[in-house]
Design a protein around this motif. Structure first.
Motif, mmCIF file in Angstrom:
data_model
loop_
_atom_site.group_PDB
_atom_site.id
_atom_site.type_symbol
_atom_site.label_atom_id
_atom_site.label_comp_id
_atom_site.label_asym_id
_atom_site.label_seq_id
_atom_site.Cartn_x
_atom_site.Cartn_y
_atom_site.Cartn_z
ATOM 1 N N UNK A 84 -3.274 4.569 -1.826
ATOM 2 C CA UNK A 84 -2.159 3.623 -1.990
ATOM 3 C C UNK A 84 -0.927 4.275 -2.587
ATOM 4 N N UNK A 85 -1.087 5.431 -3.197
ATOM 5 C CA UNK A 85 0.018 6.090 -3.895
ATOM 6 C C UNK A 85 0.072 5.743 -5.373
ATOM 7 N N UNK A 86 -0.746 4.784 -5.819
ATOM 8 C CA UNK A 86 -0.707 4.316 -7.199
ATOM 9 C C UNK A 86 -1.045 5.381 -8.223
ATOM 10 N N UNK A 87 -2.106 6.145 -7.980
ATOM 11 C CA UNK A 87 -2.494 7.187 -8.925
ATOM 12 C C UNK A 87 -1.413 8.256 -9.035
ATOM 13 N N UNK A 88 -0.875 8.652 -7.905
ATOM 14 C CA UNK A 88 0.139 9.694 -7.925
ATOM 15 C C UNK A 88 1.411 9.220 -8.616
ATOM 16 N N UNK A 89 1.827 7.991 -8.355
ATOM 17 C CA UNK A 89 3.048 7.490 -8.989
ATOM 18 C C UNK A 89 2.853 7.257 -10.484
ATOM 19 N N UNK A 90 1.646 6.870 -10.903
ATOM 20 C CA UNK A 90 1.373 6.740 -12.329
ATOM 21 C C UNK A 90 1.393 8.105 -13.001
ATOM 22 N N UNK A 91 0.834 9.108 -12.337
ATOM 23 C CA UNK A 91 0.892 10.468 -12.862
ATOM 24 C C UNK A 91 2.333 10.926 -12.967
ATOM 25 N N UNK A 92 3.106 10.643 -11.957
ATOM 26 C CA UNK A 92 4.531 11.006 -11.965
ATOM 27 C C UNK A 92 5.246 10.375 -13.150
ATOM 28 N N UNK A 93 4.959 9.110 -13.417
ATOM 29 C CA UNK A 93 5.596 8.416 -14.539
ATOM 30 C C UNK A 93 5.283 9.128 -15.860
ATOM 31 N N UNK A 94 4.037 9.545 -16.032
ATOM 32 C CA UNK A 94 3.644 10.254 -17.252
ATOM 33 C C UNK A 94 4.344 11.602 -17.364
ATOM 34 N N UNK A 141 0.491 17.761 3.575
ATOM 35 C CA UNK A 141 -0.948 17.597 3.688
ATOM 36 C C UNK A 141 -1.452 17.838 5.091
ATOM 37 N N UNK A 142 -2.775 17.731 5.245
ATOM 38 C CA UNK A 142 -3.413 17.958 6.536
ATOM 39 C C UNK A 142 -3.311 16.742 7.447
ATOM 40 N N UNK A 143 -3.379 15.540 6.849
ATOM 41 C CA UNK A 143 -3.370 14.317 7.650
ATOM 42 C C UNK A 143 -2.737 13.218 6.816
ATOM 43 N N UNK A 144 -1.522 12.806 7.182
ATOM 44 C CA UNK A 144 -0.722 11.933 6.319
ATOM 45 C C UNK A 144 -0.501 10.531 6.863
ATOM 46 N N UNK A 145 -1.135 10.180 7.968
ATOM 47 C CA UNK A 145 -0.875 8.877 8.578
ATOM 48 C C UNK A 145 -2.172 8.145 8.890
ATOM 49 N N UNK A 146 -3.120 8.226 7.952
ATOM 50 C CA UNK A 146 -4.418 7.589 8.142
ATOM 51 C C UNK A 146 -4.335 6.091 7.882
ATOM 52 N N UNK A 147 -5.362 5.375 8.353
ATOM 53 C CA UNK A 147 -5.456 3.930 8.107
ATOM 54 C C UNK A 147 -5.941 3.687 6.686
ATOM 55 N N UNK A 148 -5.711 2.469 6.216
ATOM 56 C CA UNK A 148 -6.147 2.064 4.885
ATOM 57 C C UNK A 148 -6.939 0.772 5.028
ATOM 58 N N UNK A 149 -8.180 0.783 4.528
ATOM 59 C CA UNK A 149 -9.017 -0.406 4.617
ATOM 60 C C UNK A 149 -9.701 -0.619 3.276
ATOM 61 N N UNK A 150 -9.419 -1.754 2.642
ATOM 62 C CA UNK A 150 -10.026 -2.059 1.360
ATOM 63 C C UNK A 150 -9.727 -1.030 0.290
ATOM 64 N N UNK A 151 -8.549 -0.427 0.346
ATOM 65 C CA UNK A 151 -8.175 0.570 -0.642
ATOM 66 C C UNK A 151 -8.674 1.967 -0.358
ATOM 67 N N UNK A 152 -9.379 2.168 0.774
ATOM 68 C CA UNK A 152 -9.894 3.491 1.128
ATOM 69 C C UNK A 152 -9.209 4.016 2.383
ATOM 70 N N UNK A 153 -8.935 5.301 2.361
ATOM 71 C CA UNK A 153 -8.338 5.961 3.522
ATOM 72 C C UNK A 153 -9.418 6.177 4.573
#
Length: 199
Positions: free
Chosen positions: A116-126, A160-172
């Motif tokens: 979702x990008x949430x972990x990365x953006x939270x890390x960025x904020x820190x 990255x190697x693959x940047x346009x994957x589907x997202x289902x239930x929070x999982x790539x």
């Protein structure tokens, strides 16, 4: 930017069934490939003598670390331990190692999979509390299309190697297996299944 994978390492990881050995080895190889392309991009954007901070998001970014240490010999490294709440709705930092400087030309965030990008953006904020970065890059093995879009809109380039994957239930999808990337990379077995011994 999606990078080339002439040896089909990403596809091999998706087919692998033994998390502790095969996936670790192949992910480390992918980390080196990813680091090489990220280094070349960083040199293009900010020059060969740019000051780089590489932020390893644990656990997913752990196996990318060796490749980035080899390719970014003069970079500073920071480690951020992240965890999710019981409902998997939000992330928080468990710890963060010190950032050596307060200003960098490039900040690179390393993680295995960006759903979702949430972990990365939270890390960025820190990290932004500790230092400034002229360019910001997320270096990941794979990302959902929505996370890639979100990061780019936030001003973070994505490699990255693959940047346009589907997202289902929070999982790539396809992901690295039945568990999240951090579980696989740290060697946790599949749920309800005995790990096969290494041969």
């Amino acid at each position: 930017m999606e990078i080339g994978d002439p040896d089909h390492l990403y596809a091999r990881i998706l087919r692998a069934r033994r998390p502790s050995g095969e996936i670790r080895r192949r992910t480390t190889e992918l980390g080196t490939l990813l680091a090489r392309h990220t280094r070349d991009s960083v040199r293009t954007w900010s020059g060969p003598d740019s000051r780089v901070l590489a932020v390893v998001i644990l656990r997913g970014g752990a196996l990318l670390y060796p490749g980035f240490v080899a390719m970014f010999e003069d970079a500073d490294f920071c480690f951020v331990g992240m965890s999710r709440d019981a409902q998997m709705r939000s992330v928080r930092a468990d710890y963060m190692t010190p950032v050596p400087q307060d200003d960098y030309d490039v900040v690179i965030y390393l993680d295995g999979v960006c759903a979702t990008g949430g972990t990365l953006l939270e890390t960025r904020r820190l990290v932004q509390k500790e230092c400034d970065g002229r360019y910001e890059v997320a270096a990941v093995i794979s990302s959902s299309a929505s996370a890639t879009r979100l990061l780019r809109e936030a001003g973070v380039a994505v490699v990255g190697l693959s940047l346009y994957e589907s997202l289902k239930g929070g999982l790539v999808l396809p992901d690295l297996g039945e568990l999240d990337a951090g579980d696989l990379l740290s060697g946790v077995g599949f749920p309800g299944r005995q790990e096969e011994p290494e041969r």
